[in-house]
Each structure stands twice: as C-alpha cells, then as structure tokens.
Design an enzyme around this catalytic site. Structure first.
Site, PDB file in Angstrom:
ATOM      1  N   THR A 122       0.853  -1.190   0.000  1.00  0.00           N
ATOM      2  CA  THR A 122       0.000   0.000   0.000  1.00  0.00           C
ATOM      3  C   THR A 122       0.887   1.238   0.000  1.00  0.00           C
ATOM      4  O   THR A 122       1.628   1.484   0.960  1.00  0.00           O
ATOM      5  CB  THR A 122      -0.928  -0.003   1.222  1.00  0.00           C
ATOM      6  OG1 THR A 122      -1.744  -1.170   1.180  1.00  0.00           O
ATOM      7  CG2 THR A 122      -1.827   1.226   1.214  1.00  0.00           C
ATOM      8  N   PHE A 154      -6.950  -6.188  -0.676  1.00  0.00           N
ATOM      9  CA  PHE A 154      -8.074  -5.842   0.187  1.00  0.00           C
ATOM     10  C   PHE A 154      -8.312  -6.987   1.167  1.00  0.00           C
ATOM     11  O   PHE A 154      -9.421  -7.514   1.279  1.00  0.00           O
ATOM     12  CB  PHE A 154      -9.326  -5.567  -0.650  1.00  0.00           C
ATOM     13  CG  PHE A 154      -9.153  -4.439  -1.633  1.00  0.00           C
ATOM     14  CD1 PHE A 154      -9.351  -3.127  -1.256  1.00  0.00           C
ATOM     15  CD2 PHE A 154      -8.758  -4.694  -2.940  1.00  0.00           C
ATOM     16  CE1 PHE A 154      -9.183  -2.085  -2.152  1.00  0.00           C
ATOM     17  CE2 PHE A 154      -8.587  -3.666  -3.852  1.00  0.00           C
ATOM     18  CZ  PHE A 154      -8.799  -2.348  -3.450  1.00  0.00           C
ATOM     19  N   LEU A 155      -7.243  -7.380   1.848  1.00  0.00           N
ATOM     20  CA  LEU A 155      -7.284  -8.523   2.746  1.00  0.00           C
ATOM     21  C   LEU A 155      -7.500  -8.071   4.183  1.00  0.00           C
ATOM     22  O   LEU A 155      -6.833  -7.148   4.657  1.00  0.00           O
ATOM     23  CB  LEU A 155      -5.979  -9.317   2.656  1.00  0.00           C
ATOM     24  CG  LEU A 155      -5.521  -9.733   1.259  1.00  0.00           C
ATOM     25  CD1 LEU A 155      -4.204 -10.489   1.344  1.00  0.00           C
ATOM     26  CD2 LEU A 155      -6.593 -10.584   0.577  1.00  0.00           C
ATOM     27  N   GLU A 157      -7.187  -9.100   8.105  1.00  0.00           N
ATOM     28  CA  GLU A 157      -6.560 -10.073   8.987  1.00  0.00           C
ATOM     29  C   GLU A 157      -7.647 -10.889   9.686  1.00  0.00           C
ATOM     30  O   GLU A 157      -8.666 -10.369  10.114  1.00  0.00           O
ATOM     31  CB  GLU A 157      -5.669  -9.376  10.010  1.00  0.00           C
ATOM     32  CG  GLU A 157      -4.445  -8.747   9.376  1.00  0.00           C
ATOM     33  CD  GLU A 157      -3.433  -8.278  10.403  1.00  0.00           C
ATOM     34  OE1 GLU A 157      -3.108  -9.068  11.323  1.00  0.00           O
ATOM     35  OE2 GLU A 157      -2.974  -7.129  10.294  1.00  0.00           O
ATOM     36  N   LYS A 210      -7.369   1.905  -3.015  1.00  0.00           N
ATOM     37  CA  LYS A 210      -7.084   1.223  -1.748  1.00  0.00           C
ATOM     38  C   LYS A 210      -7.211   2.181  -0.578  1.00  0.00           C
ATOM     39  O   LYS A 210      -7.855   1.877   0.441  1.00  0.00           O
ATOM     40  CB  LYS A 210      -5.685   0.603  -1.784  1.00  0.00           C
ATOM     41  CG  LYS A 210      -5.193   0.054  -0.443  1.00  0.00           C
ATOM     42  CD  LYS A 210      -6.093  -1.053   0.084  1.00  0.00           C
ATOM     43  CE  LYS A 210      -5.654  -1.511   1.479  1.00  0.00           C
ATOM     44  NZ  LYS A 210      -4.410  -2.264   1.471  1.00  0.00           N
ATOM     45  N   PHE A 255     -20.232  -2.937   9.314  1.00  0.00           N
ATOM     46  CA  PHE A 255     -19.428  -1.947  10.020  1.00  0.00           C
ATOM     47  C   PHE A 255     -20.296  -0.956  10.807  1.00  0.00           C
ATOM     48  O   PHE A 255     -19.974   0.223  10.910  1.00  0.00           O
ATOM     49  CB  PHE A 255     -18.512  -1.180   9.043  1.00  0.00           C
ATOM     50  CG  PHE A 255     -17.340  -1.986   8.573  1.00  0.00           C
ATOM     51  CD1 PHE A 255     -16.103  -1.862   9.168  1.00  0.00           C
ATOM     52  CD2 PHE A 255     -17.476  -2.901   7.551  1.00  0.00           C
ATOM     53  CE1 PHE A 255     -15.021  -2.618   8.754  1.00  0.00           C
ATOM     54  CE2 PHE A 255     -16.404  -3.682   7.121  1.00  0.00           C
ATOM     55  CZ  PHE A 255     -15.170  -3.528   7.726  1.00  0.00           C
ATOM     56  N   GLY A 259     -18.080   0.535  19.193  1.00  0.00           N
ATOM     57  CA  GLY A 259     -17.238  -0.054  20.219  1.00  0.00           C
ATOM     58  C   GLY A 259     -15.997   0.760  20.490  1.00  0.00           C
ATOM     59  O   GLY A 259     -15.980   1.981  20.312  1.00  0.00           O
ATOM     60  N   GLY A 263      -8.174  -0.808  14.842  1.00  0.00           N
ATOM     61  CA  GLY A 263      -6.711  -0.842  14.944  1.00  0.00           C
ATOM     62  C   GLY A 263      -6.152  -1.653  13.800  1.00  0.00           C
ATOM     63  O   GLY A 263      -6.704  -1.666  12.705  1.00  0.00           O
ATOM     64  N   CYS A 266      -3.687  -1.786   8.840  1.00  0.00           N
ATOM     65  CA  CYS A 266      -4.171  -1.085   7.645  1.00  0.00           C
ATOM     66  C   CYS A 266      -4.863   0.237   7.936  1.00  0.00           C
ATOM     67  O   CYS A 266      -4.408   1.287   7.486  1.00  0.00           O
ATOM     68  CB  CYS A 266      -5.113  -2.002   6.855  1.00  0.00           C
ATOM     69  SG  CYS A 266      -4.299  -3.430   6.121  1.00  0.00           S
TER      70      CYS A 266
END
Length: 428
Positions: A122, A154-155, A157, A210, A255, A259, A263, A266
């Site tokens: 990126t 566009f992965l 974790e 991105k 989304f 909360g 973090g 990305c």
C-alpha cells in the site's frame, strides 16, 4: 505461470500461498532466513486461519522460499509486498520497498522479454511514479522491457485467505494493454472460480482506490462510534438504533457495530498516510482527522465508565483481548495498547489475557501480569474491560463470580448482562 513474490510478511505470505493454491509456481523471496526456513517447512510465520494449511500443501512443490532474487528473471511477473511502516508524521516509510524495487530491477537488467513488476504494497498515488517506478528502472539500467503496475490488496486479517479467494473486486493498475493482460493471466484461475468485479485503471488511481476504501470504512466505524457515544449519553442502545439504520440499502448493515475502535496494520496506517499526503498537497482533510480523533478517544471513554464504579488507584483490572481483532495475533494499533497505558497512568495493576496474542503483547508490556485463561484474569479482579470480541468471551458466565468487584465494561458487546455484575456497555 511462475510468479515471484518479494516480501513474506502478512500480505506477501498470504498472496504467495494463495497464488500457489491457484496452480501457479511461486517463489517467495525474503531477506529473513528464519522466515524462509519456516515457509519451506510448510509453516506460517503469522497466525492467520487457513494459511498454514495452504503452506503445508504447497511448500516444496508449487511454493519455494529463498533469500535470492535469482528466480525473478525466470518468472512471468513479480509482486512487491514489502511493508511501508508509518513515519512519525503519519507518512509512509518507503525505504525498504524502494530498496526491494531497485534490487528487483537489478535482477531484471538483462532480461530480453517483457516483465511486469507489480506493487502489492500500500503506497500513496504519487510515490509510484516519483519513487518506486524510478527505483525499478534505475536498478534495471532503464531496460525498456520492464513495466511497473499496481494491484492493491483488500485482505482483512483473520479472513485473509478467504478474502483473497473470494474477492469483491480485483484492481489492475497498469499503463498498457499488455500489462493488463498479464495481470489477468495471473488472476484468471481465481476469476474462473469466483465472480468478481474487475477494475482496469492506471497505477496511481489503483493506489487511491485502496486508500479511499480503507479511509471510508474507518470513517464509517468512527461515525458509528460517535453516534454510539451519543446514544450512551441519551441512555439508548446504539445497536438497536444502528440495526434499523443498516436496513437502508444506501448504508448497509456492515461496520455498524460501535465499540472501542479500530486498529491493526491497515486502517491506522492508511488513514494517517492519506492525511499526510493530502496535507503535503496543501489540503486539510478535516473529516479524516476527525475519524482518527474519535477513534483515539474510545479507550479513554471505556476507562471513564470503569472509573464510575471502581477506584483504579491500586486496583487489579483484567483486560480481556489484546489482538486488534479476533482470529489474529496481531497487536499493531490494538485498542488494548492505549487501554493498558491509560490504566497504568491511572494507577491500576493490569492482568491481561488473549487466546493467541499474549507473546507479542508481552514484548510491548513485559511488566504487566498475563493470565493463562479468561477465568484466571477475572479471579480477584476489581474490574474488567473487554477490548477484543473473541467468541470465548461470549461464553463467560460463572467466571465473573470470582471477581472481587464485578464491574464489567464491554467495549465490543460480547458479554451477556447477568445478575451479579455491574455491566456497562461502551455505547449501549
């Protein structure tokens, strides 16, 4: 096809393993000999569901790792997946990626056939033409057969393998029909299995897609958190409100869970990087700055709620969840970090637990206590904060009875309200 993937971090390892799964011959290149050995043993250097299975299936067959660039000129395309960490001003550090780009060019200096070097890292739009492409061509002695393109990832974790194998979109950032076709050849086995939108554009626009993608999602979360904070002040359940809002197809239900904030590697890095790049061009990105500000406030709000019910000076406080999200051991920009720091500043003694992220957090905070289970962390605690929504926390029940003072502040709405505890939801 034969594909070289330079860099075996989170993105590079996932991409290399998934390319091998698609049937390509893959050479993973990394300067870390321990990582290379790990990959060749069919093991994953990171905790990511499904990744180790792919490596075990393909290491020594379609996937080989090495510290040498010798395979680059023999391959059909080379992907650069080197980390671009943040500088103190939020901009990205391109030094490692630039060095890898130049080394790739050097390996291709004598190649007589056309070769596509694809930036997977990126990077900001202008850095491609101003830094990275010149580095590749400089190394290659301006070999005219070398072309540089962009293919952003566009992965997420915790679901990276699934995200790669079932993409919403695949973005080709190129400057020629040949380069576009070469990228299509790389992804054709995937696109035959899974229908995805293909975006064909130039490298700089591909890069901006991105950044815009991640900035939009981060802003959506911060907006939802801001609305959730307001709901809390009104005594309303933000989740009930946002469940209704999500039925609007212009918004969607994704989304909308308010909360303690976002973090990881990305969102924080990418939002700060595009803010820094915009400022450099003379533009003040006020909304993105507010996005970061709201996110940074959430851990403090959580502890303010805890302090309503418990004196934190000398108190034993359990922190449940250290990874920035479930299904990963990644603590980069985890909301647990500012939470622990603030608890220490307020005089509390911290005992922390996470199913997989204790070891990396111990390197960051060696002085705090780490428990072997959630139950051990809760025992004799004066209060607890829930930072990561691991499924096992949802099953906690009688474990709360062992707390000295049953105050639970839930930053992820994962704990069930029950008799015997003082329950505070961060936004509900």
């Amino acid at each position: 096809m034969h594909i070289s993937v330079i860099g075996s971090g989170y993105v590079g390892t996932t991409v290399a393993a998934c390319f091998a799964e698609l049937g390509h011959e893959v050479t993973a290149i990394d300067i870390d000999e321990d990582v290379v050995t790990t990959l060749n043993e069919g093991k994953a250097p990171i905790n990511e569901p499904g990744l180790e299975d792919l490596l075990a299936n393909h290491a020594g067959d379609r996937l080989e790792a090495t510290t040498s660039y010798d395979a680059v000129p023999e391959s059909d395309a080379t992907f650069l997946a080197i980390g671009t960490p943040s500088n103190t001003d939020g901009s990205i550090d391109l030094s490692a990626l630039e060095a890898a780009a130049e080394a790739t060019g050097e390996a291709l200096a004598e190649k007589p056939e056309r070769h596509l070097v694809v930036i997977k890292s990126t990077v900001t739009p202008m850095s491609i033409g101003e830094v990275l492409e010149p580095a590749v061509l400089r190394g290659a002695n301006d070999n005219e057969n070398i072309e540089v393109g962009m293919n952003p990832e566009f992965l997420r974790e915790g679901s990276a393998v699934s995200d790669f194998m079932h993409p919403d979109k695949v973005v080709y950032g190129t400057r020629s029909e040949w380069a576009t076709e070469r990228l299509h050849e790389v992804f054709e086995p995937l696109l035959e299995q899974h229908d995805a939108d293909i975006i064909e554009t130039d490298p700089a626009t591909a890069s901006m897609i991105k950044y815009a993608n991640n900035a939009f999602l981060a802003s959506k979360i911060s907006l939802v958190n801001d609305l959730g904070n307001i709901c809390k002040e009104f005594g309303l359940d933000a989740y009930e409100v946002m469940d209704a809002v999500g039925l609007d197809d212009r918004i969607s239900e994704q989304f909308l869970r308010s909360g303690v904030g976002w973090g990881g590697s990305c969102f924080p890095k990418d939002v700060n990087a595009i803010i820094a790049a915009a400022r450099e061009e003379g533009y003040d990105p006020a909304l993105l700055e507010a996005t970061v500000e709201i996110n940074d406030r959430q851990p403090e709000r959580m502890l303010d709620l805890l302090e309503k019910h418990a004196d934190l000076e000398g108190a034993r406080i359990a922190v449940l969840g250290l990874a920035f999200k479930p299904q990963t051991d990644d603590i980069r920009n985890s909301r647990a970090i500012p939470t622990i720091e603030s608890l220490q500043e307020r005089g509390a003694e911290v005992v922390a637990y996470d199913p997989v992220a204790i070891d990396p957090m111990r390197e960051r905070f060696p002085e705090i206590e780490y428990a072997g289970s959630a139950a051990d962390a809760l025992a004799d605690a004066d209060g607890t904060v829930v930072v990561t929504d691991w499924d096992e926390f949802a099953a906690l029940d009688e474990e709360f009875d062992a707390m000295k003072n049953g105050v639970v502040v839930d930053g992820r709405r994962i704990i069930q309200r029950r008799d015997g505890i003082i329950y505070e939801g961060l936004t509900f």
